[in-house]
Write an enzyme that holds these catalytic residues in place. Structure first.
Site, PDB file in Angstrom:
ATOM      1  N   TRP A   7       1.075  -1.192  -0.241  1.00  0.00           N
ATOM      2  CA  TRP A   7      -0.332   0.263  -0.289  1.00  0.00           C
ATOM      3  C   TRP A   7       1.377   1.492   0.254  1.00  0.00           C
ATOM      4  O   TRP A   7       0.154   2.101  -0.383  1.00  0.00           O
ATOM      5  CB  TRP A   7      -0.815   0.221   1.177  1.00  0.00           C
ATOM      6  CG  TRP A   7      -1.612  -1.444   1.252  1.00  0.00           C
ATOM      7  CD1 TRP A   7      -1.979  -2.246   1.409  1.00  0.00           C
ATOM      8  CD2 TRP A   7      -2.814  -1.655   0.346  1.00  0.00           C
ATOM      9  NE1 TRP A   7      -3.134  -3.313   1.868  1.00  0.00           N
ATOM     10  CE2 TRP A   7      -3.750  -2.718   0.099  1.00  0.00           C
ATOM     11  CE3 TRP A   7      -2.968  -0.874  -1.176  1.00  0.00           C
ATOM     12  CZ2 TRP A   7      -4.322  -3.290  -0.977  1.00  0.00           C
ATOM     13  CZ3 TRP A   7      -4.151  -1.474  -1.950  1.00  0.00           C
ATOM     14  CH2 TRP A   7      -4.600  -2.309  -1.417  1.00  0.00           C
ATOM     15  N   ASP A  15      -2.003   6.735   6.476  1.00  0.00           N
ATOM     16  CA  ASP A  15      -2.987   5.415   5.929  1.00  0.00           C
ATOM     17  C   ASP A  15      -3.110   4.906   6.787  1.00  0.00           C
ATOM     18  O   ASP A  15      -2.198   4.089   7.598  1.00  0.00           O
ATOM     19  CB  ASP A  15      -2.021   4.767   4.358  1.00  0.00           C
ATOM     20  CG  ASP A  15      -3.249   3.811   4.306  1.00  0.00           C
ATOM     21  OD1 ASP A  15      -4.144   3.707   4.730  1.00  0.00           O
ATOM     22  OD2 ASP A  15      -2.631   3.205   3.265  1.00  0.00           O
ATOM     23  N   LYS A  44     -12.393  -1.972   7.974  1.00  0.00           N
ATOM     24  CA  LYS A  44     -11.422  -2.932   8.519  1.00  0.00           C
ATOM     25  C   LYS A  44     -12.298  -2.708  10.206  1.00  0.00           C
ATOM     26  O   LYS A  44     -12.872  -3.326  10.716  1.00  0.00           O
ATOM     27  CB  LYS A  44      -9.601  -2.578   9.126  1.00  0.00           C
ATOM     28  CG  LYS A  44      -9.166  -3.151   7.101  1.00  0.00           C
ATOM     29  CD  LYS A  44      -8.560  -2.677   6.096  1.00  0.00           C
ATOM     30  CE  LYS A  44      -8.277  -3.250   4.869  1.00  0.00           C
ATOM     31  NZ  LYS A  44      -8.526  -3.999   4.359  1.00  0.00           N
TER      32      LYS A  44
HETATM   33  N1  PLP Z   1      -3.882   0.742   2.442  1.00  0.00           N
HETATM   34  C1  PLP Z   1      -3.712   0.185   3.063  1.00  0.00           C
HETATM   35  C2  PLP Z   1      -2.997  -0.370   4.181  1.00  0.00           C
HETATM   36  C3  PLP Z   1      -5.015  -1.166   2.621  1.00  0.00           C
HETATM   37  O1  PLP Z   1      -4.880  -2.129   3.902  1.00  0.00           O
HETATM   38  C4  PLP Z   1      -5.932  -1.307   2.048  1.00  0.00           C
HETATM   39  C5  PLP Z   1      -6.315  -2.374   1.518  1.00  0.00           C
HETATM   40  O2  PLP Z   1      -7.026  -3.667   2.477  1.00  0.00           O
HETATM   41  C6  PLP Z   1      -5.787  -0.169   1.617  1.00  0.00           C
HETATM   42  C7  PLP Z   1      -4.752   1.733   1.423  1.00  0.00           C
HETATM   43  C8  PLP Z   1      -6.557  -0.111   0.198  1.00  0.00           C
HETATM   44  O3  PLP Z   1      -7.855   0.584  -0.140  1.00  0.00           O
HETATM   45  P1  PLP Z   1      -8.927   0.713  -0.773  1.00  0.00           P
HETATM   46  O4  PLP Z   1      -9.585  -0.658  -1.057  1.00  0.00           O
HETATM   47  O5  PLP Z   1     -10.124   1.488   0.237  1.00  0.00           O
HETATM   48  O6  PLP Z   1      -8.612   1.776  -1.851  1.00  0.00           O
END
Ligand code: PLP
Length: 360
Positions: free
Chosen positions: A99, A171, A195
């Site tokens: 991520w 994030d 989550k």
């Molecule tokens: N950041 C983290 C730490 C994640 O675990 C995730 C998805 O699992 C994301 C970003 C991506 O999120 P989204 O699917 O809401 O774009």
């Protein structure tokens, strides 16, 4: 059979939260209408939005000068919106997994179009993101330092609010509300709700108002945080149902004693599972002990037992465990222990690991 839900996201929610959402889907706020069919402009939904924002601020003890937004587009859209809105000249990023890598890539698009500079201060890619880099310097001439507080895929976590001279951006998709946060150090905290808050479909953004309006590039209306601040997250139709569920989760957090209580709960669950992983001769954890995540516990079978992988998966599945398969880039197993998961489920997994060990 009772299921123990270890999915990494969307993931387990508190049962009462699901029931209250189900009630509202049938009859929202005694309107004799479903939450799915009411106007987001109704005073009843406005009250939900207002309470969601207020409860979010209360739980995280957010100081004056910040806005809480509930947007669409997922954390993935924030990977682009953050640099587009906040990177005037330069930003620093820490790369601790998939991520973070995605966030860095999107900042690179802002660099290409607007001539900004994204600097990666450190990365743990050399060891497949099994640790958090420690020795790095955050430049003082950057607009912000971005990191991913919890690496959902690799199971590492940063549980501190860095001390540095520049504002932080994080994030917190997969560990929001699992510990107190010093929000005053951040210009922005964002994450997908799916989550620790609710179903997929909304993204929370905590943004410091003073950080906005500093760059002079033209921003498309939907990608400009100021649009959403001015309109109270209702510039366009908000994701009504996910926001309602997020509010129910946050009310439950309050009832349970807030983020401090959630931190304690997370610690107890993670400690119990890591203790078993370290004790059990069949298994081992995949990340450096000091960087272990309380939210996503990654483990594999020791090399001499590697051929038992499918057997253990089936063994645990027969006992009600769901979602324990590790991400394809790590393999093995991953048990996600989000706030909604009860200790009873962790104990069921531990028992399955112990019973499986006895068989071998
Ligand atoms: N950041 C983290 C730490 C994640 O675990 C995730 C998805 O699992 C994301 C970003 C991506 O999120 P989204 O699917 O809401 O774009």
């Amino acid at each position: 059979m009772k299921k123990h839900n270890f999915y990494a996201g969307p993931s387990v929610l508190n049962r009462g939260v699901i029931e209250r959402t189900a009630d509202a889907v049938l009859n929202f706020a005694d309107m004799d209408l479903s939450l799915l069919e009411i106007s987001h402009r109704s005073k009843q939904f406005q009250a939900v939005m207002d309470e969601a924002v207020a409860t979010f601020k209360e739980l995280l003890d957010i100081p004056e000068g910040y806005e809480v937004l509930f947007l669409g587009g997922g954390a993935s859209l924030q990977f682009y919106m953050v640099p587009l809105n906040l990177m005037g000249k330069k930003a620093a990023y820490l790369n601790t997994g998939t991520w973070s890598t995605n966030a860095i890539k999107q900042a690179g698009f802002v660099d290409k179009v607007f001539g900004t500079e994204t600097v990666v201060v450190a990365s743990s890619e050399d060891k497949n993101f099994t640790y958090i880099p420690k020795n790095f310097t955050i430049p003082e001439d950057v607009d912000y330092f971005h990191y991913t507080s919890n690496n959902t895929i690799y199971g590492t976590e940063i549980r501190k609010d860095f001390d540095c001279k520049v504002p932080l951006v994080a994030d917190m998709s997969s560990d929001i509300f699992s510990r107190p946060v010093d929000v005053s150090k951040y210009d922005c905290i964002y994450g997908g709700a799916q989550k620790n808050m609710g179903p997929a479909g909304t993204t929370f953004v905590v943004i410091r108002k003073d950080a906005l309006g500093k760059i002079d590039r033209p921003l498309p209306t939907m990608l400009d945080y100021q649009t959403h601040v001015k309109k109270g997250s209702m510039f366009n139709t908000p994701p009504v149902l996910p926001i309602y569920t997020c509010l129910q989760t946050m009310k439950w957090y309050k009832e349970m004693g807030g983020v401090k209580a959630m931190e304690q709960r997370a610690k107890e669950k993670a400690d119990a599972l890591y203790t078993e992983i370290d004790r059990n001769k069949l298994f081992r954890g995949t990340v450096e002990a000091e960087d272990r995540s309380r939210m996503n516990v990654c483990f594999v079978l020791n090399d001499e037992y590697a051929e038992l992988q499918d057997d253990f998966f089936n063994f645990a599945t027969e006992r009600g465990m769901v979602g324990i398969k590790g991400h394809r880039s790590v393999g093995g197993f991953r048990a996600s222990l989000y706030n909604g998961l009860e200790m009873e489920s962790v104990q069921a997994l531990i028992k399955a690991m112990q019973d499986f060990e006895k068989k071998h």
